[in-house]
Design a protein around this motif. Structure first.
Motif: not given
Length: 273
Positions: A111-122
């Protein structure tokens, strides 16, 4: 044609475009972390807020370390209203903490990796095109202004006469951050002779501005009037104070939204040199 919006004003509050992008990216990261965390039965919202705070602290600490001599005391160091943050410090601290958490708490890895990836992509999807737009040449606007004596003038003519980099401050007498940063500009204008400082008042009369300068014992050169707020509109700076840094060729080098301290002014001037 108006420039790309660099700041927005919501009543008495103002936000720069960069601040808005951070809030949007963090919001998307929080949403992704919440959804993925539910599937893995591992909440990460508190972790993300802690990560954000540590990143901001790291960015502030590195900025203060770089411009230590420009801060007078601990209160000025803690006063983050000047916007003094170094992105590299925030990135290093944030990544270090995230990697430590994913090593220390395996349940939070997905979940943390997914959150950080989503934030970075956004951030990348929004900021990328904006950086490309901002990277194009943006000359000094030829907006019609006036001196305190009522004579018409324009920024390009003043820049041509001086032949050096120019710092343009958009301000108003009713704006508390504008008032707090004026002594910083006054000192800089007296001490720095290879930079032209210009103070463009937004929407107020010469009489009002002169009274303000007298009441605050300010001695400033190049105080100009923009009675219709046209310069703010054409530069996309809708909240005050906003400071625009133009190089010797008349191209926009940097924009600082919000109150400036000696440290953040020093940082902006470094880019011009």
């Amino acid at each position: 044609m108006n420039a790309l919006q660099q700041s927005i004003a919501l009543g008495p509050l103002g936000f720069s475009l960069g601040q808005v992008l951070i809030m949007v990216a963090f919001g998307m990261a929080l949403l992704a972390g919440t959804l993925i965390g539910r599937r893995h039965r591992t909440p990460v919202a508190d972790t993300l807020f802690t990560l954000l705070l540590l990143s901001l602290a790291g960015a502030r600490l590195l900025f203060v370390a770089r411009y230590w001599s420009s801060y007078d005391d601990m209160m000025s160091i803690l006063d983050i209203r000047d916007g003094g943050f170094d992105p590299i410090g925030g990135l290093v601290v944030g990544l270090a903490y995230a990697l430590w958490l994913m090593w220390r708490l395996p349940a939070q890895r997905v979940p943390l990796a997914g959150a950080l990836l989503t934030g970075a992509l956004t951030w990348g999807l929004i900021a990328g095109p904006l950086v490309l737009l901002e990277g194009s040449a943006r000359p000094i606007p030829d907006t019609s202004l006036a001196t305190l004596g009522g004579n018409p003038t324009e920024l390009p003519s003043l820049a041509a006469a001086e032949g050096q980099p120019m710092v343009v401050n958009l301000w108003a007498t009713w704006c508390p951050p504008c008032i707090r940063e004026m002594p910083v500009f006054e000192q800089a204008q007296k001490e720095i002779d290879d930079i032209t400082f210009v103070f463009v008042n937004q929407g107020e009369s010469a009489q009002h501005v002169n009274r303000f300068l007298t009441e605050h014992s300010l001695e400033l050169d190049n105080v100009l009037l923009d009675s219709t707020n046209a310069l703010g509109e054409v530069t996309g700076s809708m909240a005050m104070p906003t400071t625009l840094f133009y190089d010797a060729d008349g191209r926009l080098s940097n924009t600082h939204f919000g109150e400036l301290s000696r440290a953040t002014l020093h940082s902006g001037l470094e880019r011009l040199r």
